[in-house]
Design a protein around this motif. Structure first.
Motif, PDB file in Angstrom:
ATOM      1  N   ALA A 368       0.834  -1.210   0.000  1.00 35.07           N
ATOM      2  CA  ALA A 368       0.000   0.000   0.000  1.00 35.07           C
ATOM      3  C   ALA A 368       0.867   1.257   0.000  1.00 35.07           C
ATOM      4  O   ALA A 368       0.569   2.232  -0.705  1.00 35.07           O
ATOM      5  CB  ALA A 368      -0.929  -0.002   1.214  1.00 35.07           C
ATOM      6  N   VAL A 471      -5.602  -0.744  -6.681  1.00 35.99           N
ATOM      7  CA  VAL A 471      -6.018  -0.250  -5.363  1.00 35.99           C
ATOM      8  C   VAL A 471      -7.368  -0.846  -4.974  1.00 35.99           C
ATOM      9  O   VAL A 471      -7.577  -1.251  -3.819  1.00 35.99           O
ATOM     10  CB  VAL A 471      -6.084   1.294  -5.371  1.00 35.99           C
ATOM     11  CG1 VAL A 471      -6.738   1.809  -4.092  1.00 35.99           C
ATOM     12  CG2 VAL A 471      -4.683   1.880  -5.523  1.00 35.99           C
ATOM     13  N   THR A 475      -7.705  -3.216  -1.709  1.00 36.80           N
ATOM     14  CA  THR A 475      -8.612  -2.703  -0.686  1.00 36.80           C
ATOM     15  C   THR A 475      -9.709  -3.726  -0.385  1.00 36.80           C
ATOM     16  O   THR A 475     -10.053  -3.973   0.783  1.00 36.80           O
ATOM     17  CB  THR A 475      -9.248  -1.379  -1.148  1.00 36.80           C
ATOM     18  OG1 THR A 475      -8.210  -0.422  -1.416  1.00 36.80           O
ATOM     19  CG2 THR A 475     -10.172  -0.825  -0.072  1.00 36.80           C
ATOM     20  N   THR A 476     -10.237  -4.342  -1.437  1.00 32.15           N
ATOM     21  CA  THR A 476     -11.275  -5.367  -1.267  1.00 32.15           C
ATOM     22  C   THR A 476     -10.725  -6.586  -0.526  1.00 32.15           C
ATOM     23  O   THR A 476     -11.414  -7.188   0.308  1.00 32.15           O
ATOM     24  CB  THR A 476     -11.823  -5.796  -2.633  1.00 32.15           C
ATOM     25  OG1 THR A 476     -12.307  -4.645  -3.329  1.00 32.15           O
ATOM     26  CG2 THR A 476     -12.947  -6.808  -2.477  1.00 32.15           C
ATOM     27  N   TRP A 478      -8.092  -6.698   1.533  1.00 32.16           N
ATOM     28  CA  TRP A 478      -7.146  -6.260   2.557  1.00 32.16           C
ATOM     29  C   TRP A 478      -6.998  -7.259   3.677  1.00 32.16           C
ATOM     30  O   TRP A 478      -5.876  -7.608   4.074  1.00 32.16           O
ATOM     31  CB  TRP A 478      -7.588  -4.903   3.105  1.00 32.16           C
ATOM     32  CG  TRP A 478      -6.648  -4.329   4.123  1.00 32.16           C
ATOM     33  CD1 TRP A 478      -6.804  -4.279   5.460  1.00 32.16           C
ATOM     34  CD2 TRP A 478      -5.370  -3.731   3.850  1.00 32.16           C
ATOM     35  NE1 TRP A 478      -5.728  -3.682   6.076  1.00 32.16           N
ATOM     36  CE2 TRP A 478      -4.831  -3.321   5.095  1.00 32.16           C
ATOM     37  CE3 TRP A 478      -4.646  -3.475   2.707  1.00 32.16           C
ATOM     38  CZ2 TRP A 478      -3.591  -2.696   5.207  1.00 32.16           C
ATOM     39  CZ3 TRP A 478      -3.411  -2.847   2.809  1.00 32.16           C
ATOM     40  CH2 TRP A 478      -2.899  -2.478   4.042  1.00 32.16           C
TER      41      TRP A 478
END
Length: 486
Positions: A368, A471, A475-476, A478
């Protein structure tokens, strides 16, 4: 203080958490073997970036510059000197990656999960390929360039083996893999800095000698380096010991044995079969145990692997083109080479710091962070293009940020997958990640070379969109990307 204690203190692979040399999570192979693999990765990076810059020259040499090079042995000019046309030059420049991909398939089928044979093959083909590339000038034989490039392409298979070695669960503990991946990225940074600089220096040799000159000197020098390196490989590299033959009882449990993995809570015990499974059925059984979320992680890492090398390759190819076409820059290719090399030098200390951070920070957070830094460089570049405020300082800040961010992100992809999937998947994931790297590098270079013609705003927007997709993916996923540090 004893010498051993001093070496332990300054050893970059040591950890304050390690209290037992035999701790499975912190295990490492012999230092000589590990250094050999890292040096091999460095040599490949120098040569690979050397060829990437050659690729940029295909698009970046405007007529008013004349014969000025970022590096010495420009494949484009070399081929034209021997009678080739622009199409042939493009084939010469792009064909090694294709041969690398084609060579991976048979080589991985016969390597028996070991590394010494691929090392020998890579050194052999690198030497022969570089010699053939250099001899073409004296022989005045155009197709000898193509032959040499095809042979050196076979040696590019070691990109995959270097990555696989540094994530191999048989010799590398789970808390060492991201650290070693960080060292591989340091090699990328060194190659990024030294490749253009040494190439420009060698070009000053000139062309008075028909054997060792501005076109041929990199070939001869790299052939000599690989010959010496091959001797070191023969003397000091220790391959992974072969396991004892499996008994019939062990052969009857191929799936259950594969489930004894490191930090992979999503796998549960599977019933043993009474008879050995055929290879294809065993593979299908293994595939059936991969959960939907783990497939998502695989796709996410492959996407980031491709995107990072796409962006790095496109910038390396585009900077000479954009710099030459920008009114307040008007770079020669040599100026662009120095610009790219200086960016690598600036990034180098931060890449070293990333190695220390990998021992304390989770892989997903490093991914990230690297993505955020790289995306900041892209959006900043888009803003200065929009406001037409491009100058040397603003462009250099964007290049350093992009190079640093996406180099850090490249260190995560395979190491994270190796911690998520069973040990027997390491070879397969290494191939998939390397193919993603090759795909990103080749397509990125093509995109970078055409950046000015398609419009620089469009050039950057596409890259931002690609990062944005990544991203969304991480993010989905994580919570599924969590792994052990190191």
């Amino acid at each position: 203080m004893a010498l051993r204690d001093l070496l332990t203190t300054i050893n970059p692979f040591s950890s304050h958490q390690e209290t037992n040399d035999d701790n499975e999570e912190f295990k490492l192979p012999s230092m000589a073997s590990l250094v050999i693999m890292l040096v091999m990765n460095f040599l490949l990076q120098v040569r690979h970036l050397h060829r990437t810059l050659q690729r940029s020259l295909t698009w970046s040499a405007p007529a008013h510059i004349g014969i000025i090079f970022i590096i010495v042995s420009s494949a484009n000019e070399y081929a034209e000197y021997l009678g080739g046309n622009a199409t042939f030059s493009g084939v010469v420049i792009g064909i090694p990656t294709g041969f690398a991909v084609l060579s991976l398939i048979p080589l991985t089928q016969c390597d028996k999960g070991l590394y010494k044979m691929p090392l020998h093959i890579s050194c052999c083909f690198a030497i022969i390929g570089h010699v053939a590339y250099a001899v073409a000038y004296r022989a005045n034989f155009l197709y000898l360039i193509l032959i040499g490039r095809c042979l050196t392409g076979v040696s590019f298979t070691m990109f995959m083996y270097c990555k696989r070695y540094c994530t191999d669960p048989r010799i590398i503990g789970i808390r060492r893999r991201t650290t070693l991946a960080g060292w591989q990225v340091v090699c990328q940074g060194l190659g990024l800095s030294l490749g253009p600089f040494l190439g420009g220096l060698l070009y000053k040799i000139g062309f008075s000698n028909s054997i060792f000159n501005g076109y041929t000197s990199p070939g001869w020098i790299m052939a000599g380096i690989y010959a010496g390196f091959w001797v070191l490989v023969t003397q000091y590299f220790e391959d992974i010991p072969q396991p004892p033959p499996m008994t019939m009882m062990e052969l009857s449990l191929p799936v259950a044995k594969g489930l004894e993995i490191e930090h992979c809570p999503n796998y549960s015990s599977a019933p043993a079969t009474s008879l050995p499974l055929p290879i294809d059925e065993s593979f299908r059984a293994q595939l059936s145990l991969i959960t939907l979320s783990q497939w998502g992680v695989i796709i996410c890492m492959c996407w980031f692997s491709m995107v990072c090398f796409f962006i790095l390759g496109s910038w390396e190819a585009n900077l000479p083109v954009f710099g030459a076409a920008t009114a307040n820059l008007r770079w020669s290719p040599f100026d662009a080479g120095n610009f790219i090399a200086l960016g690598g030098i600036i990034c180098f200390p931060f890449l070293l710091a990333n190695i220390l951070a990998a021992r304390r920070i989770q892989d997903r957070k490093l991914l990230a962070f690297g993505t955020t830094v790289g995306l900041a460089g892209l959006t900043t570049f888009l803003s200065i293009l929009y406001t037409d405020t491009v100058n040397y300082s603003s462009l250099f800040a964007c290049w350093c940020t992009v190079a640093l961010g996406f180099n850090i992100a490249t260190a995560i992809t395979l190491s994270l997958l190796s911690k998520q999937l069973p040990p027997y998947w390491n070879g397969r994931t290494s191939i998939v990640i390397q193919c993603s790297n090759f795909t990103g590098r080749v397509t990125g270079t093509i995109w970078g070379g055409s950046g000015v013609s398609v419009g620089m705003m469009n050039f950057v927007i596409l890259e931002i969109v690609m990062v944005g997709i990544g991203v969304i993916l991480f993010t989905t996923l994580w919570n599924k990307l969590k792994t052990k540090n190191g």
